[in-house]
Design an enzyme around this catalytic site. Structure first.
Site: not given
Length: 390
Positions: A246, A317
């Protein structure tokens, strides 16, 4: 005497002429015996041609969609704060993923009605997904309005409390709650093998070796299938001890033998149990592709398809995670993701990325057949979940 011989000669000539004329009508004395039907002749006369194969209902459905709709089916978009139903109606999006903000301050009734409004707006029934792993990642049970007992526990806590039976019971309860809201996909279970508490992924993982994690994955997938809840195995090819993507790019330098002997095993267990979808992480896995993040790498997808034999939906993702945005822009990431072999793109910037993929098809960078292939897989999944009638 001479007159008599001439008469006889004329008679013979006449007889020969009559016999010659009679031959075409089968009046010859040396007729052939009639043929006798054999057993093989009888069988041939009774054999009916094979009926044509039944058409694949997913292919039939997809062929009834426009190119624009087929492209939209490839997106599992983050549900926008406002105008979500209108967006679903405009683009016929494959699915929405809901996050904590979609449940904060809401009730069972309000969320159910809101989700139904998305389904009512979309021309094609939508996948409605959520990350309800338990433990540190919960979107629904984080709020007492949806689960008075508090957030669902992590897999490690559940196993310590009651083994795989407790895991199974938790899965049943979780599936029932999500289904009651209109959610049909839980982006779980986490299949990553991690035994070190210091690993970023450890708190979300089962916390044991590959064999034990495989048994956990089998238990969860089997129960979710029984409950009619869609599942997503994650994060292929295995997160290991890598940093959080992230917030940046992660480089995985482990040898391929380690993946084959450990990380792949829980994914294989899930595939063999009937898992419907697999999410690919953003780590750069050097032993498979030392340049591209796994989610954008054709080589990594080839391993998943060819070596592990997975034929379901493969998804990225989120393409706006920093590991991707540090590597390339939103639009390029979406095109690369489709070219790599993903069937669905998790996107927090749907309109930009949808338009990029559509433009790539229109200019020939991506073929229409490539889009159709993935749209068919997505619709197959929706048929399996009972969202579309076969």
């Amino acid at each position: 005497m001479k007159g008599r011989k001439e008469v006889l000669t004329m008679k013979k000539r006449l007889l020969c002429l009559l016999l010659t004329l009679a031959l075409p009508f089968g009046l010859c004395a040396c007729k052939e015996e009639p043929s006798v039907p054999t057993a093989s002749d009888d069988l041939a006369s009774q054999t009916t041609p094979e009926p044509p194969p039944e058409p694949d209902p997913a292919e039939v459905y997809v062929d009834g969609l426009t190119l624009e709709q087929q492209v939209a089916q490839l997106f599992f978009a983050r549900c926008p704060d406002v105008g979500a139903a209108d967006l679903a109606a405009q683009y016929d999006i494959g699915g929405y993923i809901l996050f904590g903000r979609d449940f904060e301050g809401q009730t069972l009734e309000s969320v159910t009605q809101t989700i139904q409004s998305y389904q009512d707006a979309a021309a094609t029934p939508m996948l409605i997904g959520v990350d309800e792993e338990g433990g540190t990642v919960t979107r629904v049970s984080l709020y007492s309005a949806f689960r008075a007992a508090g957030r669902f526990q992590s897999p490690q806590a559940l196993f310590a409390e009651g083994g795989l039976q407790r895991i199974e019971e938790d899965t049943v309860e979780k599936d029932a709650l999500l289904a009651s809201l209109g959610i049909n996909v839980n982006l779980a279970p986490v299949c990553d093998v991690s035994t070190a508490p210091a690993d970023f992924i450890n708190a979300r993982a089962f916390g044991q070796d590959a064999e034990a994690t495989s048994e956990y994955v089998r238990t969860v997938v089997q129960q979710m299938k029984s409950d009619g809840m869609g599942m997503v195995l994650k994060h292929f090819p295995g997160y290991g001890s890598n940093v959080d993507t992230h917030t940046g790019i992660a480089q995985d330098t482990r040898p391929i033998e380690q993946f084959r002997q450990s990380d792949f095993l829980p994914f294989t267990a899930g595939i063999e149990t009937g898992a419907q979808a697999i999410l690919v992480c953003h780590n750069i896995v050097a032993c498979m592709d030392d340049t591209l993040p796994a989610s954008l790498s054709p080589a990594v997808h080839d391993v998943l398809r060819d070596e592990l034999g997975f034929d379901g939906v493969v998804m990225t993702d989120d393409l706006v995670m920093q590991a991707i945005t540090d590597y390339t822009g939103d639009a390029d990431a979406a095109v690369l993701a489709v070219q790599a072999g993903n069937d669905m793109l998790i996107s927090s910037d749907f309109v930009t990325q949808y338009n990029a993929v559509l433009a790539a098809v229109e200019d020939g960078t991506i073929t229409a057949d490539r889009i159709r292939e993935s749209a068919v897989r997505v619709v197959h999944w929706k048929i399996e979940l009972g969202l579309i009638d076969a």
